[in-house]
Design a protein around this motif. Structure first.
Motif, PDB file in Angstrom:
ATOM      1  N   UNK A  88       0.712  -1.135   0.034  1.00  0.00           N
ATOM      2  CA  UNK A  88      -0.023  -0.057  -0.043  1.00  0.00           C
ATOM      3  C   UNK A  88       0.816   1.304  -0.068  1.00  0.00           C
ATOM      4  N   UNK A  89       2.085   1.176   0.826  1.00  0.00           N
ATOM      5  CA  UNK A  89       2.810   2.504   0.868  1.00  0.00           C
ATOM      6  C   UNK A  89       3.532   2.769  -0.191  1.00  0.00           C
ATOM      7  N   UNK A  90       4.305   1.954  -0.567  1.00  0.00           N
ATOM      8  CA  UNK A  90       5.136   2.007  -1.906  1.00  0.00           C
ATOM      9  C   UNK A  90       4.334   3.031  -3.072  1.00  0.00           C
ATOM     10  N   UNK A  91       3.234   2.063  -3.662  1.00  0.00           N
ATOM     11  CA  UNK A  91       2.705   2.792  -4.764  1.00  0.00           C
ATOM     12  C   UNK A  91       2.113   4.188  -4.315  1.00  0.00           C
ATOM     13  N   UNK A  92       1.499   4.277  -3.184  1.00  0.00           N
ATOM     14  CA  UNK A  92       1.162   5.540  -2.885  1.00  0.00           C
ATOM     15  C   UNK A  92       1.847   6.851  -2.863  1.00  0.00           C
ATOM     16  N   UNK A  93       3.229   6.696  -2.266  1.00  0.00           N
ATOM     17  CA  UNK A  93       4.090   7.435  -2.064  1.00  0.00           C
ATOM     18  C   UNK A  93       4.719   7.743  -3.397  1.00  0.00           C
ATOM     19  N   UNK A  94       4.870   6.996  -4.578  1.00  0.00           N
ATOM     20  CA  UNK A  94       5.528   7.120  -5.512  1.00  0.00           C
ATOM     21  C   UNK A  94       4.392   7.909  -6.513  1.00  0.00           C
ATOM     22  N   UNK A  95       3.060   7.350  -6.319  1.00  0.00           N
ATOM     23  CA  UNK A  95       2.142   8.160  -7.145  1.00  0.00           C
ATOM     24  C   UNK A  95       2.053   9.690  -6.621  1.00  0.00           C
ATOM     25  N   UNK A  96       1.837   9.919  -5.347  1.00  0.00           N
ATOM     26  CA  UNK A  96       1.976  11.251  -4.828  1.00  0.00           C
ATOM     27  C   UNK A  96       2.900  12.150  -5.190  1.00  0.00           C
ATOM     28  N   UNK A  97       4.329  11.507  -5.206  1.00  0.00           N
ATOM     29  CA  UNK A  97       5.526  12.158  -5.604  1.00  0.00           C
ATOM     30  C   UNK A  97       5.486  12.761  -7.204  1.00  0.00           C
ATOM     31  N   UNK A  98       4.897  11.622  -8.043  1.00  0.00           N
ATOM     32  CA  UNK A  98       4.765  11.915  -9.443  1.00  0.00           C
ATOM     33  C   UNK A  98       4.035  12.944  -9.745  1.00  0.00           C
TER      34      UNK A  98
END
Length: 354
Positions: A300-310
């Motif tokens: 859950x955390x890894x895709x969420x952080x990546x999407x937010x940063x992008x």
């Protein structure tokens, strides 16, 4: 491992790809309507070839795909877990980005994109913990609502039809063969449900082949109807739209409801939430096989952080809207399962647990 019915497999696959295909353009290669519909048929034929190895592999052994890989080789098991985990990570990030972009630009322009991404991923994470059986039941309800909306929109725009639009919709490109094959490969590359199928088949009680072929038939039907009606109503205008079927919903009206775009958004959101849950669930399985602690949390955390940063740095076009390479889908769905079929089992490996 809790089993699901063949019908539930169909609705899970439908949500994972065909459901969301209604937000995509008619043809990014500017094919005319007839050629675009023909390319969809050729793409389905290619995909039917790709699903043969997963079906054969599952018929030989009803075990989980990663367990089969670990039984061939411990190194192979870890390698495939990393490879497929990377794919589901990529698709989860892309889904979060597309969802936030669609809502931000069409409806909720007053809400920050990071908030939309976190909200979707959080609900998807909760859904992933319900397991495939729970997701399949929810997907059944979502698909039923979608079918009702789909045909209501189709029959509500009949008064706007103009057969002349079919003649002028999207011109024939100069390099016809290259454009046609590019469209075929693009449709196949966007079919991430083919990779998910590799992991979902062991969950099905019986009639796996029949269920998979039924899904492919439903998928091509929905795709062809979407292409035809989008061009029939919108004409050449459909070729430049990123969400032609959504635009079509704004034309639909009945005596009860004046516009269907808000209902479309609601139904599309339901499908997106279910798809995110499926992707996070499959990502979790791969992280679990890599012996990572708290795999569900990391999934859950890894895709969420990546999407937010992008999203924060405005990098949608560089990552979130690009479908994976067709070579990637062909390899993960067809070639790797095919290789496992012909790879001899060495010994039982205890590194993987369901």
């Amino acid at each position: 491992m809790k089993k699901i019915s063949p019908t539930q497999l169909i609705v899970l696959l439908f949500v994972t790809r065909a459901f969301l295909s209604t937000t995509y353009g008619v043809s990014q290669y500017r094919l005319n309507v007839v050629l675009s519909m023909l390319s969809a048929l050729v793409a389905i034929a290619l995909q039917l070839v790709l699903i043969i190895p997963p079906l054969v592999l599952t018929s030989e052994s009803d075990k989980d795909f990663l367990r089969v890989a670990f039984e061939r080789s411990k190194l192979m098991g870890y390698g495939l877990s990393l490879l497929y985990g990377g794919f589901f990570f990529f698709e989860t990030v892309r889904l979060l980005g597309i969802f936030s972009y669609f809502l931000k630009n069409q409806f909720l322009d007053f809400l920050p994109v990071p908030l939309l991404i976190v909200a979707l991923s959080l609900v998807g994470w909760y859904g992933s913990k319900c397991g495939i059986e729970g997701l399949a039941r929810t997907a059944g309800v979502g698909v039923f609502i979608f079918i009702v909306m789909f045909f209501v929109i189709i029959f509500s725009v009949t008064g706007e039809m103009d057969i002349y639009n079919i003649q002028i919709a999207t011109p024939v490109p100069e390099n016809l063969f290259q454009a046609f094959m590019g469209d075929v490969f693009l449709k196949t590359a966007g079919s991430d449900e083919l990779v998910a199928l590799v992991f979902l088949l062991p969950y099905v009680r019986k009639n796996k082949t029949k269920a998979t072929l039924s899904y492919m038939g439903i998928k091509i039907f929905v795709t062809e109807i979407m292409i035809f009606y989008s061009a029939l109503i919108l004409g050449d205008y459909a070729g430049g739209l990123s969400q032609p079927f959504y635009t079509l919903s704004t034309y639909a009206k009945t005596s009860v409801i004046e516009r269907y775009d808000s209902i479309y958004m609601c139904v599309w959101t339901i499908g997106t939430v279910i798809k995110s849950a499926v992707l996070i669930h499959l990502f979790t399985k791969n992280l679990h096989s890599l012996r990572i602690k708290y795999p569900s949390v990391f999934a859950w955390v890894l895709p969420t952080i990546t999407a937010v940063l992008l999203a924060f740095f405005g990098m949608y076009d560089s990552f979130m809207f690009r479908v994976p390479s067709v070579i990637c889908v062909i390899g993960l769905c067809g070639i790797i399962p095919l290789a496992l079929i012909f790879t001899k089992r060495k010994k039982e490996v205890k590194a993987y647990e369901d």
